[in-house]
Write an enzyme that holds these catalytic residues in place. Structure first.
Site, PDB file in Angstrom:
ATOM      1  N   GLU A 110      44.080  53.033  40.410  1.00 15.63           N
ATOM      2  CA  GLU A 110      44.246  54.276  40.733  1.00 15.63           C
ATOM      3  C   GLU A 110      43.183  54.411  42.241  1.00 15.63           C
ATOM      4  O   GLU A 110      43.387  55.080  43.300  1.00 15.63           O
ATOM      5  CB  GLU A 110      44.204  55.562  40.149  1.00 15.63           C
ATOM      6  CG  GLU A 110      45.346  55.769  39.183  1.00 15.63           C
ATOM      7  CD  GLU A 110      45.090  57.010  38.175  1.00 15.63           C
ATOM      8  OE1 GLU A 110      44.479  57.972  38.662  1.00 15.63           O
ATOM      9  OE2 GLU A 110      45.556  56.882  37.007  1.00 15.63           O
ATOM     10  N   HIS A 111      42.043  54.175  41.780  1.00 16.24           N
ATOM     11  CA  HIS A 111      40.921  53.907  42.978  1.00 16.24           C
ATOM     12  C   HIS A 111      41.198  53.088  43.991  1.00 16.24           C
ATOM     13  O   HIS A 111      41.081  53.634  45.263  1.00 16.24           O
ATOM     14  CB  HIS A 111      39.706  53.305  42.237  1.00 16.24           C
ATOM     15  CG  HIS A 111      39.195  54.003  40.989  1.00 16.24           C
ATOM     16  ND1 HIS A 111      38.502  55.166  40.852  1.00 16.24           N
ATOM     17  CD2 HIS A 111      39.049  53.467  39.788  1.00 16.24           C
ATOM     18  CE1 HIS A 111      38.214  55.477  39.806  1.00 16.24           C
ATOM     19  NE2 HIS A 111      38.627  54.478  39.046  1.00 16.24           N
ATOM     20  N   LYS A 112      42.009  51.894  43.912  1.00 15.85           N
ATOM     21  CA  LYS A 112      42.343  51.109  45.282  1.00 15.85           C
ATOM     22  C   LYS A 112      43.178  51.953  46.151  1.00 15.85           C
ATOM     23  O   LYS A 112      43.077  52.124  47.286  1.00 15.85           O
ATOM     24  CB  LYS A 112      42.853  49.811  44.749  1.00 15.85           C
ATOM     25  CG  LYS A 112      41.798  48.881  44.522  1.00 15.85           C
ATOM     26  CD  LYS A 112      42.382  47.474  44.234  1.00 15.85           C
ATOM     27  CE  LYS A 112      41.773  46.515  43.485  1.00 15.85           C
ATOM     28  NZ  LYS A 112      42.383  45.205  43.259  1.00 15.85           N
ATOM     29  N   ASP A 156      43.000  40.844  47.053  1.00 15.88           N
ATOM     30  CA  ASP A 156      42.431  40.015  45.779  1.00 15.88           C
ATOM     31  C   ASP A 156      40.812  40.005  46.083  1.00 15.88           C
ATOM     32  O   ASP A 156      40.597  39.819  47.252  1.00 15.88           O
ATOM     33  CB  ASP A 156      43.071  38.650  45.658  1.00 15.88           C
ATOM     34  CG  ASP A 156      42.836  37.903  44.328  1.00 15.88           C
ATOM     35  OD1 ASP A 156      43.031  38.419  43.470  1.00 15.88           O
ATOM     36  OD2 ASP A 156      42.362  36.723  44.298  1.00 15.88           O
ATOM     37  N   ASP A 210      29.257  45.087  39.043  1.00 14.47           N
ATOM     38  CA  ASP A 210      28.261  45.988  39.802  1.00 14.47           C
ATOM     39  C   ASP A 210      26.946  46.202  39.080  1.00 14.47           C
ATOM     40  O   ASP A 210      25.940  46.068  39.859  1.00 14.47           O
ATOM     41  CB  ASP A 210      29.021  47.155  39.933  1.00 14.47           C
ATOM     42  CG  ASP A 210      30.023  47.458  41.102  1.00 14.47           C
ATOM     43  OD1 ASP A 210      30.168  46.111  41.656  1.00 14.47           O
ATOM     44  OD2 ASP A 210      30.786  48.498  41.227  1.00 14.47           O
TER      45      ASP A 210
END
Length: 206
Positions: free
Chosen positions: A10-12, A69, A155
């Site tokens: 969903e974020h992408k 990717d 991260d």
């Protein structure tokens, strides 16, 4: 023109929609299409895997498709985890376990040996077989301990010198300004208009 974002993330999807709509695309995604067919990504580069995904979806639906990717590359350990970033520590996919494996692999490495970069490769594939390929990178260092609660994946270990923080310590809106995916998107924005013109001219025979 219809374009399918070859992702269930969903974020992408939210990040890509406002980029694509100004070019006249009707944007949808595999999530909206409820398409959960597994695509075997057996390429040996980020570009190859993005191309496999985009080509598969474009041919299946006879529409434009966008795939990406991405992953982390640490030159000092043979460019690991590379294309295996998401499943570095095996199945099932587990971000924390991946981070622990990376820390173990980098035991004893110091200074420049801890340099790393995130890479994002985007491919837009047209129904006629033409495709556009772009790449973005963000360079940093791998810390010895996890820091920060934001973000995902590697991260908490990826220290970004200009911000003097890890990606996981940065607010998402700040990270999104400088991330590898943001830089790939910037490249796509620059290249897409000319590429689309060429594809459409070729399709109409003009």
């Amino acid at each position: 023109m219809k374009i399918i974002i070859a992702s269930h993330n969903e974020h992408k999807i939210k990040e890509f929609i406002p980029l694509l709509e100004p070019f006249g695309f009707e944007v949808t995604s595999l999530l909206e299409l409820n398409d959960h067919q597994e695509i075997i990504e057996d390429g040996d580069t980020f570009e190859a895997n993005a191309l496999i995904k985009a080509k598969s979806i474009a041919e299946k639906y006879q529409a434009y498709a966008l795939a990406d990717d991405s992953g982390l590359v640490v030159p000092a350990i043979g460019n690991e985890p590379g294309i295996y970033s998401a499943r570095y520590s095996g199945e099932p996919k587990d971000d924390h376990r991946n981070n622990l494996k990376l820390l173990e692999r980098m035991t004893g490495l110091e200074g420049d040996q801890r340099k790393a970069y995130f890479v994002s490769h985007l491919v837009v594939y047209a129904p006629n077989g033409a495709y556009l390929s772009v790449e973005g990178k963000a360079e940093g260092l791998i810390l010895e301990v996890l820091q920060g609660d934001e973000g995902f994946g590697y991260d908490p270990l990826f220290y970004y010198p200009p911000a003097k923080q890890t990606f996981a310590q940065m607010p998402l809106y700040e990270k999104n300004k400088v991330s590898h995916r943001r830089r790939a998107i910037d490249q796509l924005q620059q290249s897409l208009p000319t590429w689309l013109e060429g594809v459409q001219d070729e399709t109409t025979g003009s």
